[in-house]
Design a protein around this motif. Structure first.
Motif, PDB file in Angstrom:
ATOM      1  N   ASP A 188      24.394  -8.933  24.632  1.00 42.47           N
ATOM      2  CA  ASP A 188      24.226  -7.476  24.665  1.00 42.47           C
ATOM      3  C   ASP A 188      23.057  -7.097  23.763  1.00 42.47           C
ATOM      4  O   ASP A 188      22.917  -7.628  22.654  1.00 42.47           O
ATOM      5  CB  ASP A 188      25.502  -6.776  24.177  1.00 42.47           C
ATOM      6  CG  ASP A 188      26.606  -6.834  25.221  1.00 42.47           C
ATOM      7  OD1 ASP A 188      26.281  -6.928  26.418  1.00 42.47           O
ATOM      8  OD2 ASP A 188      27.782  -6.801  24.831  1.00 42.47           O
ATOM      9  N   SER A 207      32.574  -1.277  30.044  1.00 41.66           N
ATOM     10  CA  SER A 207      31.173  -0.927  30.284  1.00 41.66           C
ATOM     11  C   SER A 207      30.961   0.447  29.646  1.00 41.66           C
ATOM     12  O   SER A 207      31.923   1.069  29.176  1.00 41.66           O
ATOM     13  CB  SER A 207      30.782  -0.969  31.756  1.00 41.66           C
ATOM     14  OG  SER A 207      31.774  -0.469  32.570  1.00 41.66           O
ATOM     15  N   ALA A 208      29.698   0.873  29.616  1.00 43.58           N
ATOM     16  CA  ALA A 208      29.385   2.073  28.838  1.00 43.58           C
ATOM     17  C   ALA A 208      30.064   3.312  29.417  1.00 43.58           C
ATOM     18  O   ALA A 208      30.068   3.533  30.618  1.00 43.58           O
ATOM     19  CB  ALA A 208      27.877   2.265  28.797  1.00 43.58           C
ATOM     20  N   ARG A 236      22.585  -5.236  28.958  1.00 48.07           N
ATOM     21  CA  ARG A 236      22.858  -6.668  28.871  1.00 48.07           C
ATOM     22  C   ARG A 236      21.485  -7.318  28.809  1.00 48.07           C
ATOM     23  O   ARG A 236      20.541  -6.833  29.454  1.00 48.07           O
ATOM     24  CB  ARG A 236      23.547  -7.171  30.145  1.00 48.07           C
ATOM     25  CG  ARG A 236      24.967  -6.787  30.342  1.00 48.07           C
ATOM     26  CD  ARG A 236      25.930  -7.458  29.416  1.00 48.07           C
ATOM     27  NE  ARG A 236      26.072  -8.899  29.618  1.00 48.07           N
ATOM     28  CZ  ARG A 236      26.561  -9.733  28.690  1.00 48.07           C
ATOM     29  NH1 ARG A 236      26.883  -9.284  27.494  1.00 48.07           N
ATOM     30  NH2 ARG A 236      26.715 -11.007  28.947  1.00 48.07           N
ATOM     31  N   SER A 240      34.328 -13.260  33.122  1.00 46.21           N
ATOM     32  CA  SER A 240      34.170 -12.883  34.530  1.00 46.21           C
ATOM     33  C   SER A 240      33.021 -13.633  35.214  1.00 46.21           C
ATOM     34  O   SER A 240      32.964 -13.661  36.438  1.00 46.21           O
ATOM     35  CB  SER A 240      34.043 -11.366  34.697  1.00 46.21           C
ATOM     36  OG  SER A 240      33.698 -10.734  33.512  1.00 46.21           O
ATOM     37  N   LEU A 295      24.381   0.122  22.362  1.00 47.16           N
ATOM     38  CA  LEU A 295      23.829  -0.843  23.317  1.00 47.16           C
ATOM     39  C   LEU A 295      22.889  -0.143  24.289  1.00 47.16           C
ATOM     40  O   LEU A 295      23.106   1.007  24.673  1.00 47.16           O
ATOM     41  CB  LEU A 295      24.950  -1.522  24.102  1.00 47.16           C
ATOM     42  CG  LEU A 295      25.892  -2.411  23.298  1.00 47.16           C
ATOM     43  CD1 LEU A 295      26.884  -3.104  24.231  1.00 47.16           C
ATOM     44  CD2 LEU A 295      25.131  -3.453  22.486  1.00 47.16           C
TER      45      LEU A 295
HETATM   46  P1  AMP Z   1      34.154  -8.999  29.599  1.00 46.39           P
HETATM   47  O1  AMP Z   1      34.196 -10.257  28.875  1.00 46.39           O
HETATM   48  O2  AMP Z   1      34.359  -9.116  31.062  1.00 46.39           O
HETATM   49  O3  AMP Z   1      35.079  -7.985  28.997  1.00 46.39           O
HETATM   50  O4  AMP Z   1      32.678  -8.411  29.468  1.00 46.39           O
HETATM   51  C1  AMP Z   1      32.100  -8.172  28.210  1.00 46.39           C
HETATM   52  C2  AMP Z   1      30.832  -7.392  28.382  1.00 46.39           C
HETATM   53  O5  AMP Z   1      31.096  -6.100  28.916  1.00 46.39           O
HETATM   54  C3  AMP Z   1      30.096  -7.115  27.096  1.00 46.39           C
HETATM   55  O6  AMP Z   1      29.348  -8.210  26.659  1.00 46.39           O
HETATM   56  C4  AMP Z   1      29.246  -5.924  27.483  1.00 46.39           C
HETATM   57  O7  AMP Z   1      28.075  -6.307  28.169  1.00 46.39           O
HETATM   58  C5  AMP Z   1      30.137  -5.169  28.431  1.00 46.39           C
HETATM   59  N1  AMP Z   1      30.805  -4.083  27.711  1.00 46.39           N
HETATM   60  C6  AMP Z   1      32.047  -4.060  27.224  1.00 46.39           C
HETATM   61  N2  AMP Z   1      32.315  -2.873  26.645  1.00 46.39           N
HETATM   62  C7  AMP Z   1      31.193  -2.121  26.758  1.00 46.39           C
HETATM   63  C8  AMP Z   1      30.819  -0.812  26.340  1.00 46.39           C
HETATM   64  N3  AMP Z   1      31.666  -0.015  25.717  1.00 46.39           N
HETATM   65  N4  AMP Z   1      29.562  -0.403  26.606  1.00 46.39           N
HETATM   66  C9  AMP Z   1      28.695  -1.200  27.252  1.00 46.39           C
HETATM   67  N5  AMP Z   1      28.987  -2.437  27.670  1.00 46.39           N
HETATM   68  C10 AMP Z   1      30.220  -2.902  27.431  1.00 46.39           C
END
Ligand code: AMP
Length: 543
Positions: free
Chosen positions: A416, A306-307, A431, A188, A428
């Motif tokens: 992360d 995300s969380a 970021r 993204s 976590l």
């Molecule tokens: P994307 O590649 O757009 O799916 O983004 C990945 C990022 O989303 C990860 O490196 C995390 O920073 C965040 N992310 C994904 N799942 C979680 C989660 N369950 N809790 C916190 N952050 C998450």
């Protein structure tokens, strides 16, 4: 043992023959849903491959999709990789110039576009001169209108249905090297340009088995799976291919992404498993509380990206008897990295703590933590560092972009930050670029956000670090109150003070109408920081 390649072709063959009577359902809003059996989708995928070959798709050429989650998109998922070409799912929520940049960087030769997205796609074309064919789904009778919007010198516009009708109903699927690219997806790109990740057939096959594992989502023939997570966001978390392997039905929301429509779809289609980001399930929770609805068919709501606030998980369980499963992943990981089932033998209260964590690493995903200087830290559940991962469904490089800073001795740097324990559970805190350092100590924005979103009068809360003369940096909490609720900073500060050390409680607050979101529905801290710098937040100082 036999060296049979692991390919998308074999996923397609298996799902569309052994489970040929299973179905992919596409929501049509107030109209009756469209239904297609996997066997029909298989034949249409063969026709699509024939048609694409007919317009010159050859070798590992890229075929883009600009589509919602629907049956036609599933056909592209099957046909394009299986014919040896590369499926490139474009994010429909990015700006026209960003989509154009990504399509050009990937070298997209043809793009399949949902009819309802033609107005969004038309402006992309001025930024993507290399696209030679645009194929529009829907009623061929309307092709004339689309031609004027999408046509141009050296670029043909076709009707998807007409192409399929004219194409041969079978296709000689080629033998494919399992290490060749099947699909690609761009990150993204919240900072800098988006980066392309190319998934191989092998990595896709292995990853597709992930959701089927009982320690993960235990997908099986009895399931009816609703991926609300878009098929352009890291392959809908692998659920489309996994459903074909498991013989589970797919229920696709198409463009009907609002909470009322999602709730109705779960009810009428007796969905057993839904998957989406927290904003989706948060929206549905608010809708259910206000308007009611029957979601009792669900056995699992998977939530990641995300969380996931613990309060949301508890609310779904207490109010609707539905279990949420927290998952962590990244586009670079295909995307599944971990899922949060509590381990056996812990108390009921400890279970919640595990469920709220990012979960246990998948069996093929290895993880470790590193400190400031790249030194490996202990995985003892206490040391805090950057999470690094490696494994057979994790990218080893970016497409036409070496990005050495993203890799470390054969491990991917996730960006992360958090802890990792001996049982492989990730927790976590932030970021790396969102970390708040106050007087040398870290404050977890994720923890503050999740706690705040547990307050009954808070709809959304996001925390960023802002400069502070004394401490270097302090948290600023931006809060969206539940409609009609009256909230004070005193109340929120007292609420947090009961749950975190006092020095972590923010002094700066802003009540806002909505937290800005990224193209995949995550809180956009970048846009929040910009808004703060422009002075758009009416900051209340409370001590
Ligand atoms: P994307 O590649 O757009 O799916 O983004 C990945 C990022 O989303 C990860 O490196 C995390 O920073 C965040 N992310 C994904 N799942 C979680 C989660 N369950 N809790 C916190 N952050 C998450």
């Amino acid at each position: 043992m036999m060296d049979i390649p692991l390919t998308v072709t074999s996923i397609m063959r298996y799902g569309t023959s052994l489970f040929g009577d299973k179905e992919v359902v596409t929501c049509a809003g107030p109209e009756p849903a469209r239904r297609r059996s996997y066997a029909q989708a298989g034949v249409r995928a063969a026709r699509l491959a024939s048609a694409l070959r007919g317009i010159g798709v050859d070798g590992d050429q890229r075929v883009g999709t600009f589509m919602w989650n629907n049956a036609d998109h599933l056909e592209a998922y099957l046909a394009v990789p299986s014919m040896g070409a590369v499926l490139h799912t474009l994010n429909i929520r990015l700006s026209a110039d960003q989509v154009g940049y990504i399509a050009t960087h990937a070298g997209d030769y043809a793009v399949i576009v949902d009819e309802s997205l033609v107005p969004l796609f038309a402006p992309v074309l001025e930024h993507a001169a290399d696209i030679k064919h645009v194929i529009v789904t829907g009623d061929p009778a309307r092709l004339g209108d689309h031609e004027s919007a999408l046509g141009g010198p050296g670029r043909a516009v076709h009707s998807y249905e007409e192409l399929l009708a004219a194409a041969a109903p079978s296709f000689a699927w080629p033998a494919i090297d399992e290490r060749s690219a099947a699909a690609m997806c761009y990150t993204s790109g919240t900072t800098g340009l988006p980066k392309g990740v190319a998934y191989s057939h092998r990595s896709t096959y292995l990853h597709s088995m992930g959701p089927c594992m009982s320690n993960a989502m235990a997908l099986c023939e009895r399931d009816r799976v609703l991926p609300v997570v878009p098929m352009f966001h890291a392959n809908a978390w692998g659920l489309a291919y996994a459903a074909l392997l498991a013989g589970a039905d797919l229920v696709m929301p198409d463009k009907f992404m609002i909470p009322a429509a999602i709730t109705a779809l779960i009810e009428t289609e007796t969905v057993t498993l839904g998957a989406g980001v927290p904003t989706i399930w948060g929206g549905m929770l608010a809708h259910l509380r206000a308007a009611g609805g029957d979601i009792s068919s669900l056995r699992l709501l998977v939530c990641g990206g995300s969380a996931l606030p613990e309060s949301m998980m508890r609310a779904y369980k207490a109010e609707f008897g539905v279990t949420m499963l927290h998952a962590w992943g990244m586009t670079e990981l295909s995307p599944l990295g971990s899922v949060a089932h509590p381990p056996v033998g812990v108390t009921a209260e400890e279970e919640w703590e595990y469920r709220a964590s990012q979960g246990r690493l998948f069996c093929t995903v290895e993880g470790r933590l590193t400190g400031d200087n790249g030194a490996v830290l202990p995985s003892d559940g206490k040391a805090v560092g950057e999470l690094e991962v490696r494994g057979p469904w994790i990218t080893g490089s970016y497409y036409k972009d070496p990005a050495p800073e993203k890799f470390h001795d054969g491990w991917l740097r996730t960006g992360d930050v958090g802890t990792l324990d001996t049982g492989g559970f990730i927790r976590l805190t932030d970021r790396a670029k969102d970390v708040i350092k106050s007087g040398g100590e870290w404050i977890s924005s994720m923890e503050l956000e999740n706690l705040l979103m547990g307050h009954p009068s808070v709809a959304e809360a996001a925390v960023i670090g802002v400069p502070d003369e004394k401490w270097g940096e302090r948290p600023l909490a931006a809060v969206v109150p539940v409609e009609g609720a009256s909230l004070t900073t005193e109340e929120l500060r007292a609420f947090l003070a009961e749950r975190v050390p006092k020095w972590q409680v923010p002094e700066r607050w802003a009540f806002i109408a909505e937290v800005p979101k990224t193209s995949v529905g995550k809180f956009s801290k970048v846009r929040m920081r910009e808004a703060y710098q422009r002075g758009e937040y009416a900051v209340i100082e409370a001590r």
